[in-house]
Design a protein around this motif. Structure first.
Motif, PDB file in Angstrom:
ATOM      1  N   ALA A   1       0.833  -1.201   0.000  1.00 12.14           N
ATOM      2  CA  ALA A   1       0.000   0.000   0.000  1.00 12.14           C
ATOM      3  C   ALA A   1       0.873   1.259   0.000  1.00 12.14           C
ATOM      4  O   ALA A   1       0.557   2.241  -0.685  1.00 12.14           O
ATOM      5  CB  ALA A   1      -0.928  -0.003   1.205  1.00 12.14           C
ATOM      6  N   ALA A   2       1.967   1.241   0.741  1.00  3.75           N
ATOM      7  CA  ALA A   2       2.857   2.404   0.786  1.00  3.75           C
ATOM      8  C   ALA A   2       3.520   2.642  -0.574  1.00  3.75           C
ATOM      9  O   ALA A   2       3.630   3.791  -1.024  1.00  3.75           O
ATOM     10  CB  ALA A   2       3.910   2.217   1.872  1.00  3.75           C
ATOM     11  N   VAL A   3       3.947   1.574  -1.231  1.00  2.00           N
ATOM     12  CA  VAL A   3       4.567   1.718  -2.556  1.00  2.00           C
ATOM     13  C   VAL A   3       3.577   2.329  -3.539  1.00  2.00           C
ATOM     14  O   VAL A   3       3.913   3.265  -4.283  1.00  2.00           O
ATOM     15  CB  VAL A   3       5.082   0.353  -3.066  1.00  2.00           C
ATOM     16  N   LEU A   4       2.343   1.824  -3.540  1.00  2.00           N
ATOM     17  CA  LEU A   4       1.340   2.373  -4.457  1.00  2.00           C
ATOM     18  C   LEU A   4       0.994   3.814  -4.112  1.00  2.00           C
ATOM     19  O   LEU A   4       0.789   4.641  -5.005  1.00  2.00           O
ATOM     20  CB  LEU A   4       0.088   1.501  -4.449  1.00  2.00           C
ATOM     21  N   ALA A   5       0.942   4.145  -2.818  1.00  2.00           N
ATOM     22  CA  ALA A   5       0.650   5.523  -2.415  1.00  2.00           C
ATOM     23  C   ALA A   5       1.776   6.466  -2.827  1.00  2.00           C
ATOM     24  O   ALA A   5       1.518   7.589  -3.285  1.00  2.00           O
ATOM     25  CB  ALA A   5       0.426   5.594  -0.908  1.00  2.00           C
ATOM     26  N   VAL A   6       3.022   6.040  -2.691  1.00  2.00           N
ATOM     27  CA  VAL A   6       4.155   6.875  -3.091  1.00  2.00           C
ATOM     28  C   VAL A   6       4.136   7.089  -4.604  1.00  2.00           C
ATOM     29  O   VAL A   6       4.332   8.210  -5.082  1.00  2.00           O
ATOM     30  CB  VAL A   6       5.491   6.241  -2.629  1.00  2.00           C
ATOM     31  N   ILE A   7       3.873   6.004  -5.353  1.00  2.00           N
ATOM     32  CA  ILE A   7       3.810   6.144  -6.814  1.00  2.00           C
ATOM     33  C   ILE A   7       2.692   7.105  -7.204  1.00  2.00           C
ATOM     34  O   ILE A   7       2.886   8.001  -8.033  1.00  2.00           O
ATOM     35  CB  ILE A   7       3.617   4.770  -7.488  1.00  2.00           C
TER      36      ILE A   7
END
Length: 133
Positions: free
Chosen positions: A83-89
């Motif tokens: 979820a953090a990776v997708l939010a950062v992207i």
């Protein structure tokens, strides 16, 4: 603010949601099929379908309550990192770059979570088999 919607608003968003779910289920089935094939079962596809639906053993997961509904802490951490990776992207990119990165990373993260869930279910099944004998 439209980031906190409860359900998708357009048919495209529904197809994306259903596609993510289908990708997860296909990933789980593939990992179970590959395991059944390596074990030398006669019908690995049928064994994989039976195994994918046989994961619900609430007595095998005492950490489920402690991990917020996840079976293990590894699943919780994997979900949060994804979820953090997708939010950062989504937060740091814009336009076509955002679309490309999300189309690359989202399926990879979904398959990774399917693999983690498969391994957790496999370990729980092995643990149950050892304790029942």
């Amino acid at each position: 603010m439209t980031l906190a919607r409860s359900l998708p608003d357009s048919p495209t968003e529904w197809w994306i949601l259903l596609g993510g779910l289908a990708l997860y289920l296909l990933g789980r089935w593939f990992f179970a099929w590959r395991q059944a094939r390596s074990e030398g079962r006669r019908r690995p596809a049928r064994a994989a379908l039976n195994e994918v639906g046989d994961d619900d053993h609430p007595d095998m997961y005492p950490a489920r309550v402690a991990a917020g509904g996840f079976d293990t802490w590894q699943q919780f951490i994997g979900f949060m990192i994804g979820a953090a990776v997708l939010a950062v992207i989504a937060g740091l990119t814009d336009g076509p770059l955002r679309v490309v990165l999300l189309w690359v990373f989202a399926p990879v993260l979904v398959i990774g979570l399917a693999y983690l869930d498969f391994r957790t279910a496999r370990r729980a099944g092995e643990k149950k088999a050892r304790t029942s004998t």
